[in-house]
Design an enzyme around this catalytic site. Structure first.
Site, PDB file in Angstrom:
ATOM      1  N   THR A 151      -2.694 -44.862  56.893  1.00 49.29           N
ATOM      2  CA  THR A 151      -1.860 -45.352  55.791  1.00 49.29           C
ATOM      3  C   THR A 151      -1.351 -44.248  54.873  1.00 49.29           C
ATOM      4  O   THR A 151      -0.178 -44.223  54.527  1.00 49.29           O
ATOM      5  CB  THR A 151      -2.656 -46.376  54.951  1.00 49.29           C
ATOM      6  OG1 THR A 151      -3.140 -47.377  55.841  1.00 49.29           O
ATOM      7  CG2 THR A 151      -1.783 -47.014  53.890  1.00 49.29           C
TER       8      THR A 151
ATOM      9  N   GLY B 173      -8.030 -31.209  59.342  1.00 47.11           N
ATOM     10  CA  GLY B 173      -7.945 -30.561  60.646  1.00 47.11           C
ATOM     11  C   GLY B 173      -8.361 -31.528  61.741  1.00 47.11           C
ATOM     12  O   GLY B 173      -7.801 -31.510  62.852  1.00 47.11           O
ATOM     13  N   SER B 174      -9.311 -32.363  61.429  1.00 48.85           N
ATOM     14  CA  SER B 174      -9.826 -33.306  62.422  1.00 48.85           C
ATOM     15  C   SER B 174      -8.751 -34.277  62.896  1.00 48.85           C
ATOM     16  O   SER B 174      -8.559 -34.475  64.098  1.00 48.85           O
ATOM     17  CB  SER B 174     -10.984 -34.115  61.826  1.00 48.85           C
ATOM     18  OG  SER B 174     -11.987 -33.285  61.303  1.00 48.85           O
TER      19      SER B 174
ATOM     20  N   GLU C  36      -5.136 -23.436  63.946  1.00 48.20           N
ATOM     21  CA  GLU C  36      -5.067 -22.459  62.846  1.00 48.20           C
ATOM     22  C   GLU C  36      -5.681 -23.044  61.576  1.00 48.20           C
ATOM     23  O   GLU C  36      -5.415 -22.556  60.464  1.00 48.20           O
ATOM     24  CB  GLU C  36      -3.588 -22.115  62.582  1.00 48.20           C
ATOM     25  CG  GLU C  36      -2.840 -21.539  63.776  1.00 48.20           C
ATOM     26  CD  GLU C  36      -2.781 -20.021  63.753  1.00 48.20           C
ATOM     27  OE1 GLU C  36      -2.990 -19.430  62.681  1.00 48.20           O
ATOM     28  OE2 GLU C  36      -2.534 -19.432  64.833  1.00 48.20           O
ATOM     29  N   VAL C  37      -6.466 -24.104  61.728  1.00 53.38           N
ATOM     30  CA  VAL C  37      -6.931 -24.858  60.565  1.00 53.38           C
ATOM     31  C   VAL C  37      -7.671 -23.964  59.570  1.00 53.38           C
ATOM     32  O   VAL C  37      -7.413 -24.007  58.376  1.00 53.38           O
ATOM     33  CB  VAL C  37      -7.800 -26.057  61.011  1.00 53.38           C
ATOM     34  CG1 VAL C  37      -8.538 -26.679  59.835  1.00 53.38           C
ATOM     35  CG2 VAL C  37      -6.917 -27.107  61.692  1.00 53.38           C
ATOM     36  N   LYS C  38      -8.578 -23.123  60.076  1.00 54.92           N
ATOM     37  CA  LYS C  38      -9.315 -22.282  59.122  1.00 54.92           C
ATOM     38  C   LYS C  38      -8.675 -20.907  58.933  1.00 54.92           C
ATOM     39  O   LYS C  38      -8.660 -20.382  57.835  1.00 54.92           O
ATOM     40  CB  LYS C  38     -10.776 -22.104  59.547  1.00 54.92           C
ATOM     41  CG  LYS C  38     -11.621 -21.548  58.395  1.00 54.92           C
ATOM     42  CD  LYS C  38     -13.037 -21.192  58.787  1.00 54.92           C
ATOM     43  CE  LYS C  38     -13.919 -22.407  58.886  1.00 54.92           C
ATOM     44  NZ  LYS C  38     -15.329 -22.032  59.155  1.00 54.92           N
TER      45      LYS C  38
ATOM     46  N   TYR D 189     -14.979 -25.687  67.124  1.00 53.06           N
ATOM     47  CA  TYR D 189     -15.078 -26.835  66.214  1.00 53.06           C
ATOM     48  C   TYR D 189     -13.653 -27.250  65.873  1.00 53.06           C
ATOM     49  O   TYR D 189     -12.984 -26.591  65.086  1.00 53.06           O
ATOM     50  CB  TYR D 189     -15.842 -26.460  64.941  1.00 53.06           C
ATOM     51  CG  TYR D 189     -16.138 -27.647  64.051  1.00 53.06           C
ATOM     52  CD1 TYR D 189     -17.405 -28.221  64.006  1.00 53.06           C
ATOM     53  CD2 TYR D 189     -15.141 -28.217  63.246  1.00 53.06           C
ATOM     54  CE1 TYR D 189     -17.685 -29.315  63.191  1.00 53.06           C
ATOM     55  CE2 TYR D 189     -15.410 -29.308  62.435  1.00 53.06           C
ATOM     56  CZ  TYR D 189     -16.681 -29.846  62.413  1.00 53.06           C
ATOM     57  OH  TYR D 189     -16.950 -30.942  61.610  1.00 53.06           O
TER      58      TYR D 189
END
Ligand code: PMP
Length: 437
Positions: free
Chosen positions: A294, A108-109, A238-240, A135
């Protein structure tokens, strides 16, 4: 020496967020295996990442297949079938019109950081709006647009404008609709934050690490309409809570809002590192070599992601999250009748928060109770953590494959743990040495 002690000696504290001495040797479905051989019901699922439960056959097969004839390790300088297929699948699943593109990452970061940089670079507008308590990640660029208390060492973006998140349990400015927040943003637009300087508004459709807060109905629509009217892009993180967890595929579908950009992570990889940002080509094709690592577009992780998407559809897991989540919330509300420590139960689907207070009338947050309760629950066989600006909200993000019997089992364990706490059977310093957040 125990596994946990070896971990303390070998692994850096910089990446730890510990609540009790959990050390695991394996897992299956909704359960982890502790190094003492105990089966632990996992109501965190590694903060929502293990969306299909541990060791789901579809993920294992997909990973095996991808490795058996490995199409490289990256999409930077070569197209590979799993990455392209995953991107195509996401374009189908995530609403939106016009030319769109998918960016694939590990977390997510990195996805939020990419979007934050791209919206600013592509629009030429230097500023971003986000919520207090948000967050969006743990890398420099994603922390720069976050405002979570745990990130006290982080540097915020100079153009960041932070607005309060509307919390129906703790209304900002005594306005449970969140209207006051919108009024203040309009004032800011007229004063120190000219809207034509703002590239994007980042929203969490349910604020998760900031306290598992469900916004009041209509707020997100009003806020995004206001921003849209000034040409500000809307980014839904919507990551979590995405990927079916809320009982809809995208959590923002609970609101009448169509964001410009969606960010997915955690559950997308089913336990492997994978994230995605889906948005207009004008942003996502803005430049080449702009945001790459990479192993981005790794075919093994992309295959796992495809298996997750296929399984969510085949096993009807969005509906399962809605159904089992509703039953779980009912069970927790029943607990609240018996345990005055529970101030609020809230959530959507299998994203649920239980706020603990010292007394219901004053709603004073009880962080100490949260720390002791999650520790006691762990002793009794249930893994869950707490979140929130006041460190007092139990967070439940179990696998989307959770069944009713497992939900009931968790409620029983919590019932006992709450009793133990109320009866003074849990030592006050039980969680000493575990900092949480
Ligand atoms: N966005 C949200 C809403 C999150 O909850 C998190 C992690 N808790 C992130 C982004 C960052 O995801 P990751 O830790 O996978 O980089």
């Amino acid at each position: 020496m125990t596994l946990y002690q070896r971990d303390e000696r070998a692994l850096s504290k910089l990446q730890k967020l510990r609540f009790f001495p959990l050390a695991v040797t394996g897992g299956e479905g909704s359960y982890l295996t502790g190094d003492d051989g105990r089966r632990l019901l996992d109501f965190s699922a590694s903060w929502g990442a293990v969306s299909l439960g541990h060791g789901h056959g579809a993920v294992r097969e997909a990973v095996d297949r991808a490795l058996a004839d490995q199409a490289g390790a990256s999409t930077l300088s070569a197209a590979n079938e799993p990455a392209v297929k995953l991107a195509e699948a996401l374009l189908d699943l995530v609403p939106g019109g016009g030319e769109r593109r998918v960016w694939l990452g590990h977390s997510g970061s990195d996805a939020n950081e990419t979007v934050a940089r791209a919206v600013v670079a592509a629009t030429g507008r230097p500023r971003v709006i986000s919520f207090a308590g948000a967050y969006h990640g743990g890398t420099a660029g994603s922390m720069a647009i976050s405002a979570h208390g745990v990130q006290k060492h982080a540097e915020r973006a100079s153009g960041l404008h932070v607005i309060p998140y509307p919390d129906p349990y703790r209304p900002y400015g005594d306005d449970p609709t969140g209207g006051r927040i919108i009024d203040e943003l309009e004032q800011a637009f007229r004063a120190d934050c000219p809207p034509d300087q703002v590239a994007a508004l980042f929203i969490e459709p349910i604020m998760s690490d900031g306290g598992l807060i469900v916004p009041p109905k209509g707020f997100m629509k009003r806020l995004t309409d206001l921003c849209r009217s000034h040409g500000i892009l809307v980014v839904s993180d919507e990551v979590k809570v995405g990927m079916g967890r809320s009982g809809r595929f995208n959590c923002i579908e609970h609101e009448e809002v169509e964001p410009d950009i969606y960010v997915l992570g955690k559950g997308l990889g089913g336990g492997l590192p994978l994230s995605a940002a889906v948005g207009p080509a004008s942003i996502m094709d803005f430049a080449s070599s702009f945001s790459m690592q990479t192993l981005h577009g790794n075919p093994v992780c992309a295959s796992a992601g495809l298996a997750v998407l296929e399984t969510v559809a085949a096993e009807d897991l969005v509906a399962n999250a809605a159904r089992v989540g509703a039953a779980l919330q009912d069970g927790l509300r029943t607990l609240a009748h018996r345990h005055p420590m529970i101030g609020d139960v809230r959530g959507r689907g299998l994203a649920i928060g239980v706020e603990l207070v010292t007394d219901r009338a004053s709603r004073t947050p009880d962080a100490k109770a949260a720390a002791k309760l999650v520790y006691r629950a762990f002793e009794l066989g249930l893994v869950l953590y707490y979140v929130g600006a006041h460190s007092n909200v139990l967070e439940m993000t179990p696998p989307l494959t959770l069944i009713r019997a497992e939900a009931d089992a968790a409620v029983s364990i919590l019932d006992r743990a709450l009793d133990d706490l109320a009866q003074g059977r849990v030592a006050d310093d039980i969680a000493a040495g575990f900092e949480g957040w």
